[in-house]
Scaffold this active site. Sequence first.
Site, mmCIF file in Angstrom:
data_model
loop_
_atom_site.group_PDB
_atom_site.id
_atom_site.type_symbol
_atom_site.label_atom_id
_atom_site.label_comp_id
_atom_site.label_asym_id
_atom_site.label_seq_id
_atom_site.Cartn_x
_atom_site.Cartn_y
_atom_site.Cartn_z
ATOM 1 C CG ASP A 52 -0.692 -0.007 2.628
ATOM 2 O OD1 ASP A 52 -0.935 0.135 3.283
ATOM 3 O OD2 ASP A 52 1.090 -0.861 2.664
ATOM 4 C CG HIS B 295 6.946 -0.072 9.730
ATOM 5 N ND1 HIS B 295 6.527 -0.641 11.575
ATOM 6 C CD2 HIS B 295 6.149 1.302 10.614
ATOM 7 C CE1 HIS B 295 6.469 0.330 12.832
ATOM 8 N NE2 HIS B 295 6.355 1.790 11.525
#
Length: 318
Positions: free
Chosen positions: A11, A241
Amino acid sequence: MTPTKVLIDTDPGVDDAMAVLYAAFDPAIELVGLTSIFGNVTTEIATRNALALVEMTGLDIPVAAGATRPLVQEAREVAWEVHGREGFGDVPAFTPKRKPAKEPAHEFICKMADLHEGELVLCPVGPLTNLALALEHDSSLASKVKSVTVMGGSLDEGGNVTPHAEANIWQDPHAAEKVFSANWKVSMIGLDVTHRIICSPADFAALASASPKFGGFLDDAAQFYFDFHRKVDGIDGCHMHDPTAVISIVSPQFVSFDETPVGVILDGEETGKTIRYQGEGRMNTRVATGIDANAVRERFLDIMKSAPDSQQSNSNEV
Ligand code: RIB
Ligand code: CA
């Protein structure tokens, strides 16, 4: 050493961009394609940004557009306050020349699992909707995939969207429950470890001078992301992340894992929380609980500094 075949479901998103560019330039990885999903941005913007990233690298790999809403719950607000309205901080929207693949993401995932049976690592770094739909589309998918490395969740670290839920799980908890309960090998790279890997503005400034094209783009995109971390986390840097999930696939020596079945809370105040599943009949997930944070940070910076800036992309925008 034969490179590991990886499909990233993404995303994009600033740290997604870091992960995709890392995967493109680490010789231990063969990136076979990208699939897009909502989360940091809408699926439409995620698809456009994924196409732009592929074009930037010059890789000739497909991008397949993903689901536009979660499996069950209503769509949540996308995380524009973290990644900017267009997904790459203040970097203006790209207009990629390439078009998405003809098939939707979940069908593309199944097609790649068939093509690379037993060899493909799926690496979702966004909400898990496309993987859940792929499991429904091909009931034998889990047996064809080598493994799944999820960036998402947390066991003891709490959440980053609510006190309990990490963003990728929170955006589609029902999909996450399907992914963690399927019979495939899953590694969960969650906040328990990703909160420990921080790159600083100086790291990205150094990257920009070493690799003006790719490092320069990531440095530009990261400025908005740094501001978010300063405001919300009080840190002068950003959490890595998604790159951490990708790096863990080819450098597992940097990570230590606990084995436990994982479940997802699907209702109430703790919706989206990942837990140690107490029921019967669920395979263990390898949950990352320890990490050599500096080794991951150094690996990311080393690979990106060696990115071939002279690599001709299909487009000139960067
Ligand atoms: O919680 C962090 C995760 O949510 C990362 O994948 C980030 O890109 C967002 O998708
Ligand atoms: Ca992401």
